[in-house]
Enzyme design. Structure first.
Site, PDB file in Angstrom:
ATOM      1  N   ASP A  35       0.848  -1.195   0.000  1.00  0.00           N
ATOM      2  CA  ASP A  35       0.000   0.000   0.000  1.00  0.00           C
ATOM      3  C   ASP A  35       0.883   1.246   0.000  1.00  0.00           C
ATOM      4  O   ASP A  35       1.884   1.311   0.701  1.00  0.00           O
ATOM      5  CB  ASP A  35      -0.918  -0.006   1.233  1.00  0.00           C
ATOM      6  CG  ASP A  35      -2.075   0.965   1.081  1.00  0.00           C
ATOM      7  OD1 ASP A  35      -3.211   0.503   0.902  1.00  0.00           O
ATOM      8  OD2 ASP A  35      -1.834   2.193   1.113  1.00  0.00           O
ATOM      9  N   ASN A  91     -12.914  -2.792   2.828  1.00  0.00           N
ATOM     10  CA  ASN A  91     -13.828  -1.673   2.953  1.00  0.00           C
ATOM     11  C   ASN A  91     -14.868  -1.796   1.842  1.00  0.00           C
ATOM     12  O   ASN A  91     -14.515  -2.021   0.677  1.00  0.00           O
ATOM     13  CB  ASN A  91     -13.072  -0.348   2.841  1.00  0.00           C
ATOM     14  CG  ASN A  91     -12.142  -0.118   4.023  1.00  0.00           C
ATOM     15  OD1 ASN A  91     -12.447  -0.510   5.141  1.00  0.00           O
ATOM     16  ND2 ASN A  91     -11.004   0.499   3.772  1.00  0.00           N
ATOM     17  N   GLN A  98     -14.078   3.065   1.673  1.00  0.00           N
ATOM     18  CA  GLN A  98     -13.578   2.576   0.387  1.00  0.00           C
ATOM     19  C   GLN A  98     -13.344   3.762  -0.549  1.00  0.00           C
ATOM     20  O   GLN A  98     -14.205   4.640  -0.701  1.00  0.00           O
ATOM     21  CB  GLN A  98     -14.579   1.601  -0.245  1.00  0.00           C
ATOM     22  CG  GLN A  98     -14.011   0.919  -1.490  1.00  0.00           C
ATOM     23  CD  GLN A  98     -14.933  -0.153  -2.066  1.00  0.00           C
ATOM     24  OE1 GLN A  98     -16.072  -0.320  -1.624  1.00  0.00           O
ATOM     25  NE2 GLN A  98     -14.442  -0.878  -3.052  1.00  0.00           N
ATOM     26  N   VAL A 100     -11.259   3.052  -3.619  1.00  0.00           N
ATOM     27  CA  VAL A 100     -11.004   2.451  -4.930  1.00  0.00           C
ATOM     28  C   VAL A 100     -12.068   1.369  -5.134  1.00  0.00           C
ATOM     29  O   VAL A 100     -12.107   0.383  -4.375  1.00  0.00           O
ATOM     30  CB  VAL A 100      -9.585   1.847  -5.011  1.00  0.00           C
ATOM     31  CG1 VAL A 100      -9.354   1.229  -6.386  1.00  0.00           C
ATOM     32  CG2 VAL A 100      -8.527   2.911  -4.717  1.00  0.00           C
ATOM     33  N   HIS A 104     -10.723  -5.219  -3.398  1.00  0.00           N
ATOM     34  CA  HIS A 104      -9.379  -5.455  -2.868  1.00  0.00           C
ATOM     35  C   HIS A 104      -9.463  -5.690  -1.365  1.00  0.00           C
ATOM     36  O   HIS A 104     -10.374  -5.214  -0.700  1.00  0.00           O
ATOM     37  CB  HIS A 104      -8.450  -4.265  -3.153  1.00  0.00           C
ATOM     38  CG  HIS A 104      -8.955  -2.978  -2.590  1.00  0.00           C
ATOM     39  ND1 HIS A 104      -9.921  -2.237  -3.221  1.00  0.00           N
ATOM     40  CD2 HIS A 104      -8.655  -2.315  -1.445  1.00  0.00           C
ATOM     41  CE1 HIS A 104     -10.182  -1.163  -2.500  1.00  0.00           C
ATOM     42  NE2 HIS A 104      -9.438  -1.191  -1.398  1.00  0.00           N
ATOM     43  N   HIS A 106      -7.117  -5.484   2.265  1.00  0.00           N
ATOM     44  CA  HIS A 106      -5.924  -4.995   2.949  1.00  0.00           C
ATOM     45  C   HIS A 106      -5.436  -6.118   3.864  1.00  0.00           C
ATOM     46  O   HIS A 106      -6.192  -6.587   4.721  1.00  0.00           O
ATOM     47  CB  HIS A 106      -6.252  -3.787   3.813  1.00  0.00           C
ATOM     48  CG  HIS A 106      -6.810  -2.613   3.059  1.00  0.00           C
ATOM     49  ND1 HIS A 106      -6.050  -1.550   2.670  1.00  0.00           N
ATOM     50  CD2 HIS A 106      -8.071  -2.352   2.621  1.00  0.00           C
ATOM     51  CE1 HIS A 106      -6.805  -0.659   2.036  1.00  0.00           C
ATOM     52  NE2 HIS A 106      -8.044  -1.117   2.002  1.00  0.00           N
TER      53      HIS A 106
END
Ligand code: 5GP
Length: 125
Positions: A35, A91, A98, A100, A104, A106
């Site tokens: 990240d 998220n 969120q 993006v 995805h 994390h």
């Protein structure tokens, strides 16, 4: 789900190598990279190569096998970097943080054997 003709997401551009990222794992369906603004000593993002799913709810409904594959990759990354213990955060929605809208996870953890996964050691997302 992303709409046809929409701009590629930042993560699609990482998949396409249009923008740089420190990639730590990759297979035919998934890519994992550090990240850019880490919230924990180890903070890896895993995203799908397909931009078809905006969030984990869509992924779970549309391709649960791919979701399971993503969780396996998270576990492998944690084995390599955090002695196998990790936080996995998805998220889902802007109100939940969120930013993006390309599914995805994390993967967050600590490197030190003596540290714990308490709130003090990992940032919140
Ligand atoms: P979200 O807020 O959608 O759950 O997570 C998006 C994550 O992507 C954030 O933690 C953010 O720091 C990360 N991110 C955004 N743009 C980039 C980028 O260009 N490169 C990398 N490596 N991470 C990014």
């Amino acid at each position: 789900m992303s709409s046809p003709g929409a701009e590629p997401s930042i993560f699609s551009r990482i998949v396409a190598r249009e923008i740089p990222a420190t990639i730590v794992a990759e297979n035919d369906h998934l890519i994992a990279f550090e990240d850019i603004a880490p919230q924990a000593p180890v903070h890896i993002v895993i995203t799908t190569k397909t931009a078809e799913y905006a969030n984990v709810v869509e992924l779970a409904a549309g391709d649960p096998t791919l979701l399971a594959e993503l969780v396996r990759m998270a576990s492998t990354i944690a084995d390599e970097r955090t002695q196998g213990e990790f936080r996995l955060v998805f998220n889902s929605g802007a109100a939940a943080g969120q930013t993006v809208f390309h599914v995805h996870a994390h993967v967050m953890g600590v490197r030190d054997d003596s540290a714990t996964l308490g709130e003090g050691s990992l940032g919140s997302l």
